[in-house]
Design a protein around this motif. Structure first.
Motif, short mmCIF file in Angstrom:
data_model
loop_
_atom_site.label_atom_id
_atom_site.label_comp_id
_atom_site.label_asym_id
_atom_site.label_seq_id
_atom_site.Cartn_x
_atom_site.Cartn_y
_atom_site.Cartn_z
N UNK A 1 106.39 -100.56 9.92
CA UNK A 1 106.26 -99.19 10.39
C UNK A 1 106.75 -98.19 9.34
N UNK A 2 107.79 -98.55 8.60
CA UNK A 2 108.26 -97.69 7.52
C UNK A 2 107.18 -97.53 6.45
N UNK B 1 102.60 -93.81 4.32
CA UNK B 1 101.17 -93.76 3.96
C UNK B 1 100.83 -94.74 2.83
N UNK B 2 101.43 -95.92 2.93
CA UNK B 2 101.13 -96.99 2.00
C UNK B 2 100.43 -98.11 2.77
N UNK B 3 99.69 -98.94 2.05
CA UNK B 3 98.97 -100.04 2.68
C UNK B 3 99.68 -101.35 2.39
N UNK B 4 100.15 -102.01 3.44
CA UNK B 4 100.86 -103.27 3.27
C UNK B 4 99.89 -104.37 2.86
N UNK B 5 100.23 -105.07 1.77
CA UNK B 5 99.45 -106.22 1.33
C UNK B 5 100.18 -107.52 1.63
N UNK B 6 101.48 -107.52 1.50
CA UNK B 6 102.26 -108.72 1.78
C UNK B 6 103.71 -108.32 2.02
N UNK B 7 104.38 -109.04 2.93
CA UNK B 7 105.79 -108.77 3.23
C UNK B 7 106.54 -110.08 3.23
N UNK B 8 107.68 -110.08 2.53
CA UNK B 8 108.51 -111.28 2.44
C UNK B 8 109.97 -110.89 2.59
N UNK B 9 110.70 -111.65 3.39
CA UNK B 9 112.15 -111.44 3.48
C UNK B 9 112.82 -112.39 2.49
#
Length: 299
Positions: A214-215, A220-228
């Motif tokens: 959500x952040x 106004x960025x496009x998420x491509x990948x998220x990793x913790x």
């Protein structure tokens, strides 16, 4: 197949036996490098996948432990499993720092205002979806609650197809982007408005309903990948590949408990925390959500 690594450290046995309820030797805590595409919920006994064919991260760790919080199906990285209720409570207290690396797309290096937006508090609305009778009213959204401020910094930025450091990670992000766009070629992607990728490190002390996603959306960025990549002092060292798992040593477990003890001492002079501040309190489980697990409040 998960690869079980030995504990990072081995503590000598105590001189005197402690009561069983307080004896860390009676508990086990594991760090899992969760792969993308895996749920963070325990499936009914004997089931490897849910009704949609999605596997569970519980298949990758030894039995007898529960996941501490959750990661979306599309999110990879560090997920802690433990049989120790103290570890569970400490990580979900909202005082333990979580570190994420978000790979975002755009038309170039992200602007400073977008980076600032990633650090500011935001209102999170959580909805707990339940099956309801036909014609029944839609569920009311939970009251909005504001997140704590975080920290964000750019790690690197590059354009696909024009960078000499396009490593395996960049290739993985591009392959996912290509699937989303219906088979677009690398050359077409590199010359489109989304040809840029930027890795942003985001540090937060909570982990509420899709908080990092959500952040990123607000910025106004496009998420491509998220990793913790980190929880407190625990990181992906020793479990570099998705599916790897290792048991935490006594020193690492103690570092988790110490953070909570320090935070509790600091909070003794202020108003006590409300249950609504708990980390990962609820997750979305709507049938059409491709990222969430099924159903319930976090244990």
């Amino acid at each position: 197949m998960a690869t079980l690594a030995p504990p990072a450290d081995t503590a000598p046995p105590p001189a005197a036996a402690e009561p069983a309820v307080d004896d860390q030797r009676n508990h086990r805590t594991f760090a899992l490098h969760k792969p993308r595409g895996y749920l963070s919920v325990r499936l009914p006994h004997g089931k490897v996948c849910d009704e949609l064919g999605r596997p569970s991260a519980y298949n990758l760790v030894p039995p007898g432990c529960s996941a501490v919080g959750r990661l979306d199906m599309d999110t990879s990285g560090l997920l802690i499993f433990t049989s120790d209720p103290r570890v569970h409570k400490c990580i979900l207290s909202g005082d333990m720092e979580k570190v994420y690396v978000a790979t975002v797309g755009g038309t170039g290096a992200i602007a400073q205002d977008a980076l600032t937006s990633l650090q500011e508090p935001m209102a999170i609305t959580r909805i707990r979806w339940k099956k309801r009778a036909e014609g029944a009213p839609a569920p009311e959204p939970a009251p909005q609650r504001f997140t704590k401020p975080g920290q964000a910094r750019v790690l690197r930025s590059w354009r696909l197809g024009e960078s000499s450091d396009m490593d395996e990670r960049a290739e993985m992000v591009w392959r996912r982007s290509r699937r989303e766009k219906g088979g677009i070629s690398l050359q077409e992607e590199a010359h489109s408005e989304d040809g840029w990728l930027t890795e942003v490190e985001v540090r937060i002390n909570q982990g509420k309903f899709h908080q990092v996603r959500q952040l990123v959306q607000r910025a106004r960025l496009r998420m491509r990948h998220l990793e913790r990549v980190g929880i407190g002092e625990i990181n992906l060292d020793g479990i570099p590949n998705p599916g790897d798992v290792r048991q935490l040593g006594a020193t690492e477990v103690a570092s988790i408990l110490t953070v909570a003890a320090v935070a509790a001492g600091a909070a003794a002079t202020v108003t006590s925390r409300t249950p609504a501040d708990a980390d990962d309190a609820l997750v979305c489980s709507s049938a059409g959500c491709g990222r969430c697990d099924n159903a319930v409040a976090a244990p």
